[in-house]
Every structure is written in structure tokens, then in C-alpha cells.
Motif scaffolding. Structure first.
Motif, PDB file in Angstrom:
ATOM      1  N   LEU A  13       0.570  -1.255  -0.039  1.00 42.30           N
ATOM      2  CA  LEU A  13      -0.004  -0.160   0.032  1.00 42.30           C
ATOM      3  C   LEU A  13       0.805   1.290  -0.104  1.00 42.30           C
ATOM      4  O   LEU A  13       0.339   2.449  -0.113  1.00 42.30           O
ATOM      5  CB  LEU A  13      -0.995   0.050   1.318  1.00 42.30           C
ATOM      6  CG  LEU A  13      -1.963  -0.997   1.224  1.00 42.30           C
ATOM      7  CD1 LEU A  13      -2.665  -1.135   2.583  1.00 42.30           C
ATOM      8  CD2 LEU A  13      -2.998  -1.024   0.296  1.00 42.30           C
ATOM      9  N   GLU A  14       2.093   1.129   0.012  1.00 46.58           N
ATOM     10  CA  GLU A  14       2.711   2.401   0.348  1.00 46.58           C
ATOM     11  C   GLU A  14       2.888   3.325  -1.039  1.00 46.58           C
ATOM     12  O   GLU A  14       3.083   4.715  -0.890  1.00 46.58           O
ATOM     13  CB  GLU A  14       4.387   1.973   0.675  1.00 46.58           C
ATOM     14  CG  GLU A  14       5.266   1.097  -0.459  1.00 46.58           C
ATOM     15  CD  GLU A  14       6.458   0.913  -0.061  1.00 46.58           C
ATOM     16  OE1 GLU A  14       7.169   0.538  -1.001  1.00 46.58           O
ATOM     17  OE2 GLU A  14       6.787   1.153   1.069  1.00 46.58           O
ATOM     18  N   ASN A  15       2.595   2.941  -2.155  1.00 51.77           N
ATOM     19  CA  ASN A  15       2.441   3.637  -3.191  1.00 51.77           C
ATOM     20  C   ASN A  15       1.193   4.254  -3.710  1.00 51.77           C
ATOM     21  O   ASN A  15       0.774   4.632  -4.705  1.00 51.77           O
ATOM     22  CB  ASN A  15       3.347   3.213  -4.464  1.00 51.77           C
ATOM     23  CG  ASN A  15       4.771   3.205  -4.064  1.00 51.77           C
ATOM     24  OD1 ASN A  15       5.358   4.159  -3.542  1.00 51.77           O
ATOM     25  ND2 ASN A  15       5.485   2.058  -4.593  1.00 51.77           N
ATOM     26  N   VAL A  16       0.164   3.788  -2.647  1.00 47.87           N
ATOM     27  CA  VAL A  16      -1.222   3.988  -2.973  1.00 47.87           C
ATOM     28  C   VAL A  16      -1.734   5.377  -2.579  1.00 47.87           C
ATOM     29  O   VAL A  16      -1.398   5.732  -1.437  1.00 47.87           O
ATOM     30  CB  VAL A  16      -2.124   3.014  -2.397  1.00 47.87           C
ATOM     31  CG1 VAL A  16      -3.730   3.463  -2.596  1.00 47.87           C
ATOM     32  CG2 VAL A  16      -1.811   1.567  -2.967  1.00 47.87           C
ATOM     33  N   SER A  17      -1.922   6.335  -3.450  1.00 50.61           N
ATOM     34  CA  SER A  17      -2.359   7.727  -3.039  1.00 50.61           C
ATOM     35  C   SER A  17      -3.712   7.792  -2.394  1.00 50.61           C
ATOM     36  O   SER A  17      -4.057   8.831  -1.862  1.00 50.61           O
ATOM     37  CB  SER A  17      -2.298   8.587  -4.347  1.00 50.61           C
ATOM     38  OG  SER A  17      -3.230   8.068  -5.341  1.00 50.61           O
ATOM     39  N   THR A  18      -4.624   6.911  -2.729  1.00 54.24           N
ATOM     40  CA  THR A  18      -6.045   6.761  -2.021  1.00 54.24           C
ATOM     41  C   THR A  18      -5.911   6.635  -0.548  1.00 54.24           C
ATOM     42  O   THR A  18      -5.001   5.777   0.142  1.00 54.24           O
ATOM     43  CB  THR A  18      -6.836   5.739  -2.490  1.00 54.24           C
ATOM     44  OG1 THR A  18      -6.865   5.990  -4.087  1.00 54.24           O
ATOM     45  CG2 THR A  18      -8.187   5.848  -2.295  1.00 54.24           C
ATOM     46  N   SER A  19      -6.684   7.557   0.351  1.00 56.47           N
ATOM     47  CA  SER A  19      -6.720   7.359   1.753  1.00 56.47           C
ATOM     48  C   SER A  19      -7.419   6.068   1.987  1.00 56.47           C
ATOM     49  O   SER A  19      -8.682   5.705   1.590  1.00 56.47           O
ATOM     50  CB  SER A  19      -7.396   8.674   2.432  1.00 56.47           C
ATOM     51  OG  SER A  19      -7.442   8.484   3.689  1.00 56.47           O
ATOM     52  N   ILE A  20      -6.812   5.416   2.912  1.00 51.26           N
ATOM     53  CA  ILE A  20      -7.338   3.890   3.342  1.00 51.26           C
ATOM     54  C   ILE A  20      -7.277   4.035   4.973  1.00 51.26           C
ATOM     55  O   ILE A  20      -6.364   4.070   5.526  1.00 51.26           O
ATOM     56  CB  ILE A  20      -6.644   2.746   2.858  1.00 51.26           C
ATOM     57  CG1 ILE A  20      -6.608   2.916   1.199  1.00 51.26           C
ATOM     58  CG2 ILE A  20      -7.329   1.381   3.121  1.00 51.26           C
ATOM     59  CD1 ILE A  20      -5.758   2.008   0.431  1.00 51.26           C
ATOM     60  N   LYS A  21      -8.381   3.543   5.539  1.00 48.19           N
ATOM     61  CA  LYS A  21      -8.745   3.345   7.067  1.00 48.19           C
ATOM     62  C   LYS A  21      -8.372   1.808   7.260  1.00 48.19           C
ATOM     63  O   LYS A  21      -9.261   0.984   6.431  1.00 48.19           O
ATOM     64  CB  LYS A  21      -9.965   3.664   7.336  1.00 48.19           C
ATOM     65  CG  LYS A  21     -10.024   3.459   8.969  1.00 48.19           C
ATOM     66  CD  LYS A  21     -11.400   4.050   9.265  1.00 48.19           C
ATOM     67  CE  LYS A  21     -11.971   5.416   8.908  1.00 48.19           C
ATOM     68  NZ  LYS A  21     -13.384   5.611   9.469  1.00 48.19           N
ATOM     69  N   ILE A  22      -7.428   1.327   7.614  1.00 46.01           N
ATOM     70  CA  ILE A  22      -6.783  -0.021   8.294  1.00 46.01           C
ATOM     71  C   ILE A  22      -7.412  -0.317   9.444  1.00 46.01           C
ATOM     72  O   ILE A  22      -7.101   0.304  10.562  1.00 46.01           O
ATOM     73  CB  ILE A  22      -5.651  -0.308   7.871  1.00 46.01           C
ATOM     74  CG1 ILE A  22      -5.029   0.219   6.221  1.00 46.01           C
ATOM     75  CG2 ILE A  22      -5.221  -1.759   8.155  1.00 46.01           C
ATOM     76  CD1 ILE A  22      -3.265  -0.046   6.195  1.00 46.01           C
ATOM     77  N   VAL A  23      -8.022  -1.359   9.458  1.00 46.77           N
ATOM     78  CA  VAL A  23      -8.628  -1.945  10.823  1.00 46.77           C
ATOM     79  C   VAL A  23      -8.264  -3.408  11.027  1.00 46.77           C
ATOM     80  O   VAL A  23      -8.209  -4.046   9.886  1.00 46.77           O
ATOM     81  CB  VAL A  23      -9.984  -1.662  10.991  1.00 46.77           C
ATOM     82  CG1 VAL A  23     -10.396  -0.116  10.940  1.00 46.77           C
ATOM     83  CG2 VAL A  23     -11.035  -2.179   9.743  1.00 46.77           C
ATOM     84  N   THR A  24      -8.520  -3.950  12.011  1.00 46.26           N
ATOM     85  CA  THR A  24      -8.527  -5.511  11.967  1.00 46.26           C
ATOM     86  C   THR A  24      -9.691  -6.064  12.818  1.00 46.26           C
ATOM     87  O   THR A  24     -10.251  -5.248  13.612  1.00 46.26           O
ATOM     88  CB  THR A  24      -7.275  -5.561  13.156  1.00 46.26           C
ATOM     89  OG1 THR A  24      -7.182  -5.210  14.327  1.00 46.26           O
ATOM     90  CG2 THR A  24      -5.886  -5.519  12.400  1.00 46.26           C
ATOM     91  N   ASP A  25      -9.941  -7.219  12.592  1.00 44.89           N
ATOM     92  CA  ASP A  25     -11.120  -7.888  12.951  1.00 44.89           C
ATOM     93  C   ASP A  25     -11.176  -7.881  14.326  1.00 44.89           C
ATOM     94  O   ASP A  25     -10.383  -7.947  15.232  1.00 44.89           O
ATOM     95  CB  ASP A  25     -10.901  -9.567  12.516  1.00 44.89           C
ATOM     96  CG  ASP A  25     -11.341  -9.688  10.954  1.00 44.89           C
ATOM     97  OD1 ASP A  25     -12.122  -8.987  10.474  1.00 44.89           O
ATOM     98  OD2 ASP A  25     -10.688 -10.469  10.630  1.00 44.89           O
ATOM     99  N   GLU A  26     -12.598  -7.674  14.961  1.00 49.24           N
ATOM    100  CA  GLU A  26     -12.916  -7.716  16.155  1.00 49.24           C
ATOM    101  C   GLU A  26     -12.650  -8.990  16.974  1.00 49.24           C
ATOM    102  O   GLU A  26     -12.281  -9.012  17.956  1.00 49.24           O
ATOM    103  CB  GLU A  26     -14.453  -6.934  16.303  1.00 49.24           C
ATOM    104  CG  GLU A  26     -14.391  -5.729  16.026  1.00 49.24           C
ATOM    105  CD  GLU A  26     -15.734  -5.033  16.448  1.00 49.24           C
ATOM    106  OE1 GLU A  26     -16.463  -5.853  17.358  1.00 49.24           O
ATOM    107  OE2 GLU A  26     -16.290  -4.257  15.902  1.00 49.24           O
ATOM    108  N   THR A  27     -12.908  -9.986  16.186  1.00 53.48           N
ATOM    109  CA  THR A  27     -12.573 -11.480  16.892  1.00 53.48           C
ATOM    110  C   THR A  27     -11.914 -12.078  15.558  1.00 53.48           C
ATOM    111  O   THR A  27     -12.050 -12.182  14.373  1.00 53.48           O
ATOM    112  CB  THR A  27     -13.895 -12.068  17.107  1.00 53.48           C
ATOM    113  OG1 THR A  27     -14.720 -11.033  17.689  1.00 53.48           O
ATOM    114  CG2 THR A  27     -13.766 -13.371  17.636  1.00 53.48           C
TER     115      THR A  27
END
Length: 197
Positions: free
Chosen positions: A61-75
Motif C-alpha cells: 500500500l505504500e505507493n497508493v495515493s488513496t486514503s485508506i482506513k486500516i482496521v483489524t477483525d474484532e474477533t
């Protein structure tokens, strides 16, 4: 507002790898999905399994210009319903399009048609359906306010997305109307799928 949740927490059991990191024609599959939606969405939420997976995807993702919210599974390791729960918990809009990271041929027009139906605000979910009745729950749109239903299902150890759909007011839409080629629904799950592209 158009929010898109990309589920990338799973891995191919048959290939033993994260699906979104599969390289297809010199590019990870996740980047195909991001490229298809980057101009038509206001918010992208990427649901990953854990911090280890986040670290693996950072170079992708380092060269992706789009803003991305990264989250991890709750379970952890409970399947895509938990991914939907996690993603919906982090969106700012009323509903979101769910997309799997192992569908590299998602088309922009498919996503726009789905949002056009969702924007009528008459349904809890918009779900693509095949002529034989098979549905595509991981290419569907869900309203954020179904979160309580998702939590109840998970609390009762019902982890299949079909159980969620059975509890919602759903608009089913023919896959060929959404994408005449049906390529938006092609998943790469096996080595044969991978090598056959």
C-alpha cells in the motif's frame, strides 16, 4: 457518501497465502480492487486479520495515493461476518459496499449500480443473485444499522453471512444486470484459478 469495505483478513487454505497479496500480472490483487474504486468512493476501509497482516500489506500500500482506513477483525479467525461487523463499525456513512480482495476484476460500473440502488434507502442490503439462486454476500451493500443483528448472530455463534441476509430486508439484483461479463464476481481461490488468469 460512498463507503467501501474491502475484506482481506482471510487466506486461501489451499494456497496458504493471503489472497490480496497474490501477484497477478506483476500486481497484488488488492491493488486491482483499489484501482477500480479509487475514483468513485469517499471512504475505503480495509479489514485485515491482525497487526502481522497489516505489516505484510504496508509495502503493498505504500505507493497508493488513496486514503485508506486500516482496521483489524474484532474477533480473530471467525470468517467474513466478523469482517463485515468490523468494517461497518468503522464507516462514517449509512451503508457500505463490501468487496473481497480476491476479486481483481471488480468493475467501477458494478459498484456504481449497487450504490444507485442502495441510495433509495428502501433496503437493509443490496445483494447480487445468479439465475440459479446463488447469492454474492461478499459483493453486497449493507446498512450500518444492521450491526446489532450481526452482533446477535455472532453472540449465538452463527458466523455465516447467509444468516445475516435471512434477517434483513433485501433487494436482490441480477448479476448480469450489474455486470454483463460477470467478471466482477470472479474470485481467485485456488492455484488453478490463479494460473488460469
Amino acid at each position: 457518501m460512498k463507503s467501501i469495505i474491502i475484506l482481506c483478513g482471510g487466506r486461501s487454505r489451499r494456497m496458504g497465502k493471503d489472497k490480496g497479496s497474490f501477484v497477478l500480472n506483476d500486481k497484488p490483487m488488492l491493488l486491482y480492487v483499489l484501482n477500480a474504486i479509487k475514483d468513485i468512493t469517499n471512504e475505503i476501509v480495509l479489514v485485515l486479520r491482525d497487526q502481522k497482516q497489516i505489516n505484510k500489506y504496508k509495502p503493498i500500500l505504500e505507493n497508493v495515493s488513496t486514503s485508506i482506513k486500516i482496521v483489524t477483525d474484532e474477533t480473530k479467525d471467525q470468517g467474513p461476518l466478523v469482517g463485515i461487523l468490523t468494517g461497518l463499525s468503522h464507516i462514517d456513512s449509512e451503508y457500505a459496499q463490501i468487496l473481497p480482495c480476491d476479486s481483481p476484476f471488480i468493475s467501477e460500473s458494478f459498484v456504481l449500480k449497487m450504490f444507485k440502488i442502495a441510495e433509495t434507502k428502501q433496503f437493509d442490503a443490496v445483494v447480487p443473485i445468479w439465475d440459479d439462486g446463488h447469492i454474492e454476500p461478499l459483493h453486497s451493500i449493507y446498512r450500518k444499522d444492521v450491526l446489532d443483528i450481526v452482533r446477535d448472530l455472532i453472540k449465538n455463534e452463527r458466523y455465516d453471512v447467509k444468516s445475516l441476509i435471512d434477517n434483513l430486508n433485501v433487494k436482490y439484483v441480477d448479476v448480469e444486470y450489474l455486470d454483463k461479463t460477470t467478471m466482477s464476481f470472479q474470485n481467485i481461490n485456488t492455484i488453478n484459478d490463479f494460473e488460469g488468469t
